[in-house]
Design an enzyme around this catalytic site. Structure first.
Site, PDB file in Angstrom:
ATOM      1  CG  HIS A   1      -1.864  -1.069   1.397  1.00  0.00           C
ATOM      2  ND1 HIS A   1      -1.936  -1.869   2.516  1.00  0.00           N
ATOM      3  CD2 HIS A   1      -2.832  -1.527   0.571  1.00  0.00           C
ATOM      4  CE1 HIS A   1      -2.900  -2.759   2.370  1.00  0.00           C
ATOM      5  NE2 HIS A   1      -3.463  -2.586   1.204  1.00  0.00           N
TER       6      HIS A   1
ATOM      7  CE  LYS B   1     -10.896  -7.793   2.642  1.00  0.00           C
ATOM      8  NZ  LYS B   1      -9.860  -6.840   2.194  1.00  0.00           N
TER       9      LYS B   1
ATOM     10  CB  SER C   1      -4.048  -6.767   5.048  1.00  0.00           C
ATOM     11  OG  SER C   1      -3.775  -5.508   4.480  1.00  0.00           O
TER      12      SER C   1
END
Ligand code: COA
Length: 160
Positions: free
Chosen positions: A16, A40, A127
């Site tokens: 990112h 999520k 992630s």
């Protein structure tokens, strides 16, 4: 011109950060929009995620971190911009990204989504992958900044 880089950033990774740094070369300012992804279960709260990103970019006046709730196109309206940037890591990202870009455009016709191709070094990164490696005690030194590494380590401290 101002661009919004939206994401869940749970947590922010070097992938990112690479997209953000490269966006700074193309746009006058970058607003990192931290949000929840309804599908999520997030490890860090929105505030924790904002704080860790703030720390990464402390002193960078053209990078602002904001939490947003609700639809991305509304956040763009609030921020007075019609530009969104997203990273593409692999062809597998394309379908989801295209769907999001088209959904956003159908909600606000003048919204434009720009895509940056991820740096090769980080094209495998996500992630979830970072969290999994950290959970099992592997090295995430080259995947996230030091402050994020510490926060992940604290979250998983004592986890068997
Ligand atoms: N380097 C490393 N990892 C990257 C990356 C890059 N360049 N680009 C994406 N990723 C990873 C992220 O880490 C994340 O990994 P994870 O699935 O393991 O968490 C995954 O790719 C994609 O996540 P992210 O980019 O954070 O976006 P997201 O899909 O979690 O979040 C929102 C998407 C928040 C932007 C989106 O849900 C949204 O806009 N929500 C608001 C509601 C809305 O308007 N919806 C769209 C209209 S229908």
């Amino acid at each position: 011109m101002k661009v919004i880089y939206p994401g869940s950033f749970d947590p922010i990774t070097n992938g990112h950060i690479d997209i953000i740094n490269r966006s700074c070369l193309l746009f006058d300012s970058v607003v990192i929009g931290v949000s929840k992804n309804k599908s999520k279960n997030h490890l860090f709260t929105l505030e924790e995620r904002k704080e860790m990103i703030d720390e990464v970019f402390r002193g960078r006046k053209n990078i602002i971190v904001k939490i947003f709730d609700g639809l991305l196109y509304k956040f763009c309206e609030e921020e007075n911009t019609n530009c969104i940037i997203r990273g593409l890591r692999a062809i597998s990202d394309y379908e989801y990204e295209l769907q999001m870009a088209m959904a956003n455009k159908s909600l606000k016709a003048d919204l434009e989504t720009f895509f940056l191709v991820s740096n090769n070094k980080y094209s495998f990164l996500s992630s979830s992958l970072v969290k999994e490696i950290a959970y099992y005690g592997g090295s995430i030194d080259n995947l996230v900044p030091d402050n994020v590494k510490k926060l992940l380590f604290n979250k998983y401290k004592g986890v068997e």
